[in-house]
Design a protein around this motif. Structure first.
Motif, PDB file in Angstrom:
ATOM      1  N   ILE A 155      -3.517   0.089 -10.032  1.00  0.00           N
ATOM      2  CA  ILE A 155      -2.098   0.067  -9.881  1.00  0.00           C
ATOM      3  C   ILE A 155      -1.214   1.119  -9.921  1.00  0.00           C
ATOM      4  O   ILE A 155      -0.552   1.625  -8.948  1.00  0.00           O
ATOM      5  CB  ILE A 155      -1.379  -1.028 -10.835  1.00  0.00           C
ATOM      6  CG1 ILE A 155      -2.020  -2.240 -10.626  1.00  0.00           C
ATOM      7  CG2 ILE A 155       0.141  -1.017 -11.157  1.00  0.00           C
ATOM      8  CD1 ILE A 155      -1.583  -3.390 -12.005  1.00  0.00           C
ATOM      9  N   VAL A 156      -1.956   2.148 -10.726  1.00  0.00           N
ATOM     10  CA  VAL A 156      -1.389   3.456 -10.793  1.00  0.00           C
ATOM     11  C   VAL A 156      -1.677   4.463  -9.319  1.00  0.00           C
ATOM     12  O   VAL A 156      -0.787   5.049  -9.226  1.00  0.00           O
ATOM     13  CB  VAL A 156      -1.987   4.327 -11.977  1.00  0.00           C
ATOM     14  CG1 VAL A 156      -1.832   5.898 -11.974  1.00  0.00           C
ATOM     15  CG2 VAL A 156      -1.450   3.636 -13.307  1.00  0.00           C
ATOM     16  N   GLN A 157      -2.865   4.126  -8.879  1.00  0.00           N
ATOM     17  CA  GLN A 157      -3.152   4.712  -8.044  1.00  0.00           C
ATOM     18  C   GLN A 157      -2.669   4.185  -6.514  1.00  0.00           C
ATOM     19  O   GLN A 157      -2.100   5.128  -5.727  1.00  0.00           O
ATOM     20  CB  GLN A 157      -4.713   4.578  -7.511  1.00  0.00           C
ATOM     21  CG  GLN A 157      -5.680   5.357  -8.493  1.00  0.00           C
ATOM     22  CD  GLN A 157      -5.374   6.807  -8.533  1.00  0.00           C
ATOM     23  OE1 GLN A 157      -5.192   7.578  -7.520  1.00  0.00           O
ATOM     24  NE2 GLN A 157      -5.236   7.500  -9.653  1.00  0.00           N
ATOM     25  N   GLU A 158      -2.235   3.063  -6.372  1.00  0.00           N
ATOM     26  CA  GLU A 158      -1.457   2.404  -5.591  1.00  0.00           C
ATOM     27  C   GLU A 158       0.058   3.051  -5.653  1.00  0.00           C
ATOM     28  O   GLU A 158       0.316   3.235  -4.624  1.00  0.00           O
ATOM     29  CB  GLU A 158      -1.185   0.896  -5.700  1.00  0.00           C
ATOM     30  CG  GLU A 158      -0.812   0.138  -4.505  1.00  0.00           C
ATOM     31  CD  GLU A 158      -0.567  -1.306  -4.609  1.00  0.00           C
ATOM     32  OE1 GLU A 158      -0.193  -2.188  -3.820  1.00  0.00           O
ATOM     33  OE2 GLU A 158      -1.017  -1.955  -5.596  1.00  0.00           O
ATOM     34  N   ALA A 159       0.663   2.997  -6.603  1.00  0.00           N
ATOM     35  CA  ALA A 159       1.832   3.640  -6.924  1.00  0.00           C
ATOM     36  C   ALA A 159       1.885   5.028  -6.302  1.00  0.00           C
ATOM     37  O   ALA A 159       3.001   5.561  -5.848  1.00  0.00           O
ATOM     38  CB  ALA A 159       2.330   3.408  -8.578  1.00  0.00           C
ATOM     39  N   LYS A 160       1.006   5.951  -6.827  1.00  0.00           N
ATOM     40  CA  LYS A 160       1.010   7.357  -6.524  1.00  0.00           C
ATOM     41  C   LYS A 160       0.717   7.487  -4.884  1.00  0.00           C
ATOM     42  O   LYS A 160       1.484   8.486  -4.343  1.00  0.00           O
ATOM     43  CB  LYS A 160      -0.257   8.096  -7.088  1.00  0.00           C
ATOM     44  CG  LYS A 160      -0.121   8.147  -8.837  1.00  0.00           C
ATOM     45  CD  LYS A 160      -1.475   8.693  -9.334  1.00  0.00           C
ATOM     46  CE  LYS A 160      -1.754  10.225  -8.743  1.00  0.00           C
ATOM     47  NZ  LYS A 160      -3.055  10.793  -9.352  1.00  0.00           N
ATOM     48  N   ALA A 161       0.117   6.531  -4.462  1.00  0.00           N
ATOM     49  CA  ALA A 161       0.011   6.589  -2.939  1.00  0.00           C
ATOM     50  C   ALA A 161       1.012   6.136  -2.020  1.00  0.00           C
ATOM     51  O   ALA A 161       1.245   6.252  -0.839  1.00  0.00           O
ATOM     52  CB  ALA A 161      -1.232   5.813  -2.383  1.00  0.00           C
ATOM     53  N   TRP A 162       2.153   5.384  -2.837  1.00  0.00           N
ATOM     54  CA  TRP A 162       3.235   4.921  -2.241  1.00  0.00           C
ATOM     55  C   TRP A 162       3.880   5.965  -1.467  1.00  0.00           C
ATOM     56  O   TRP A 162       4.378   5.552  -0.213  1.00  0.00           O
ATOM     57  CB  TRP A 162       4.289   4.322  -3.288  1.00  0.00           C
ATOM     58  CG  TRP A 162       5.265   3.235  -2.751  1.00  0.00           C
ATOM     59  CD1 TRP A 162       6.613   3.823  -2.537  1.00  0.00           C
ATOM     60  CD2 TRP A 162       5.327   2.111  -1.910  1.00  0.00           C
ATOM     61  NE1 TRP A 162       7.604   2.810  -2.045  1.00  0.00           N
ATOM     62  CE2 TRP A 162       6.505   1.739  -1.534  1.00  0.00           C
ATOM     63  CE3 TRP A 162       4.390   1.160  -1.646  1.00  0.00           C
ATOM     64  CZ2 TRP A 162       6.713   0.582  -1.056  1.00  0.00           C
ATOM     65  CZ3 TRP A 162       4.656   0.114  -1.268  1.00  0.00           C
ATOM     66  CH2 TRP A 162       5.777  -0.322  -0.772  1.00  0.00           C
ATOM     67  N   TRP A 163       4.314   7.054  -2.187  1.00  0.00           N
ATOM     68  CA  TRP A 163       5.007   7.951  -1.245  1.00  0.00           C
ATOM     69  C   TRP A 163       3.711   9.113  -0.938  1.00  0.00           C
ATOM     70  O   TRP A 163       3.311   9.762  -1.878  1.00  0.00           O
ATOM     71  CB  TRP A 163       6.268   8.636  -1.757  1.00  0.00           C
ATOM     72  CG  TRP A 163       7.406   7.539  -1.946  1.00  0.00           C
ATOM     73  CD1 TRP A 163       7.747   7.197  -3.088  1.00  0.00           C
ATOM     74  CD2 TRP A 163       7.964   7.131  -0.855  1.00  0.00           C
ATOM     75  NE1 TRP A 163       8.721   6.397  -2.693  1.00  0.00           N
ATOM     76  CE2 TRP A 163       9.062   6.332  -1.363  1.00  0.00           C
ATOM     77  CE3 TRP A 163       7.886   7.213   0.634  1.00  0.00           C
ATOM     78  CZ2 TRP A 163       9.930   5.716  -0.546  1.00  0.00           C
ATOM     79  CZ3 TRP A 163       8.965   6.483   1.135  1.00  0.00           C
ATOM     80  CH2 TRP A 163       9.989   5.610   0.645  1.00  0.00           C
ATOM     81  N   THR A 164       3.377   9.409   0.319  1.00  0.00           N
ATOM     82  CA  THR A 164       2.420  10.541   0.338  1.00  0.00           C
ATOM     83  C   THR A 164       3.082  11.739   1.156  1.00  0.00           C
ATOM     84  O   THR A 164       3.575  11.361   2.304  1.00  0.00           O
ATOM     85  CB  THR A 164       0.968   9.895   1.078  1.00  0.00           C
ATOM     86  OG1 THR A 164       0.301   8.919   0.221  1.00  0.00           O
ATOM     87  CG2 THR A 164       0.057  11.149   1.293  1.00  0.00           C
ATOM     88  N   THR A 165       2.821  13.102   0.751  1.00  0.00           N
ATOM     89  CA  THR A 165       3.623  13.878   1.386  1.00  0.00           C
ATOM     90  C   THR A 165       2.749  15.259   1.549  1.00  0.00           C
ATOM     91  O   THR A 165       2.083  15.473   0.753  1.00  0.00           O
ATOM     92  CB  THR A 165       5.085  14.255   0.980  1.00  0.00           C
ATOM     93  OG1 THR A 165       5.605  15.308   1.834  1.00  0.00           O
ATOM     94  CG2 THR A 165       4.843  14.675  -0.712  1.00  0.00           C
TER      95      THR A 165
END
Length: 277
Positions: free
Chosen positions: A7-17
């Motif tokens: 879940i944490v990794q999914e949240a971190k990947a939500w905005w990728t820049t």
């Protein structure tokens, strides 16, 4: 069932820049620490870095800056500028006045630079396919007119017989070409469009500010869609200055015309409401 780590990794990947990396006490733009950029690069260089991912050469930065400077303002008769001033007299803050103005920079008012870049890009594609420049321009203009109508963005001006900004911008671009900073391909395309239009119309339809900035942005490798964004960055300076001037001048609820100048009413004459049952 997802694990907490998933879940944490999914949240971190939500905005990728790839643009900016921020941690407590650290800010890096495209990998450069912000404290190294501050005081060492100009605002046009920062725009380039943010949008393109790398730093421009001094010649590229100079051309970008020239285009941005040239388009900052065109007087209070320009709809976006007048809207910013009217908005201020309605009591809104500067940011609201600027947003109201920017929101009308669309296809007709503010979009000609992007549209002209699209024509130039079409010409370039046809040249890459083997068409000589003259024929490529003819075909690209025919395609534009068939889809969008007879107005060719970037050429002719409702106010200026000769746009005083375009000649200077083209001269700077040609100087950059002579130094090898740009190819000069889009200078040639823009001038050929001007020649073809003169032949078709029987009179010169000179390149305007939108056509000249389109040459520069295309020479610098910006996508046509970015042409309008860059114009908005430039014109926002004029919008801000006019909004601030109006704020200092005061005034309440100023419309597009003084109240002494009436609008034209073209509806029915005064009449009475028929009796109601």
């Amino acid at each position: 069932m997802k694990s907490a780590e998933d879940i944490v990794q999914e949240a971190k990947a939500w905005w990728t820049t790839e643009i900016i990396d921020i941690h407590p006490g650290k800010i890096a733009v495209r990998g450069y620490p912000i404290e190294e950029l501050i005081g060492n690069i100009s605002f046009p260089q920062m725009i380039w870095l943010m949008v393109r991912g790398d730093l421009p050469t001094p010649e590229q930065a100079g051309l970008l800056e020239a285009a941005l400077v040239a388009a900052v303002d065109h007087g209070p008769q320009a709809p976006s500028i007048s809207i910013s001033r009217m908005a201020v007299t309605c009591g809104v803050e500067l940011n609201n006045a600027m947003a109201s103005a920017v929101n009308v920079l669309a296809g007709i008012h503010g979009g000609a630079g992007q549209q002209c870049m699209e024509i130039y890009a079409d010409v370039a594609r046809r040249m890459d396919a083997g068409e000589p420049i003259g024929q490529a321009v003819e075909l690209a203009l025919d395609a534009w007119v068939a889809e969008n109508g007879k107005v060719i963005p970037g050429f002719g001006h409702r106010f200026h017989p000769i746009d005083p900004r375009s000649g200077r911008l083209l001269a700077l671009t040609e100087a950059a070409r002579d130094k090898g900073a740009v190819s000069g391909r889009y200078v040639d395309i823009g001038r050929e469009v001007e020649r073809v239009l003169e032949r078709r119309k029987g009179k010169r339809i000179p390149m305007n500010i939108d056509g000249a900035t389109a040459v520069i942005y295309a020479e610098l490798g910006f996508a046509p869609e970015l042409g309008r964004g860059l114009f908005i960055l430039s014109r926002s300076v004029g919008i801000l200055s006019h909004a601030w001037e109006q704020h200092q001048q005061g005034g309440r609820i100023k419309g597009p015309m003084p109240k002494s100048i009436p609008y034209t009413y073209a509806g029915p004459a005064r009449r009475s409401l028929p009796p109601q049952d």
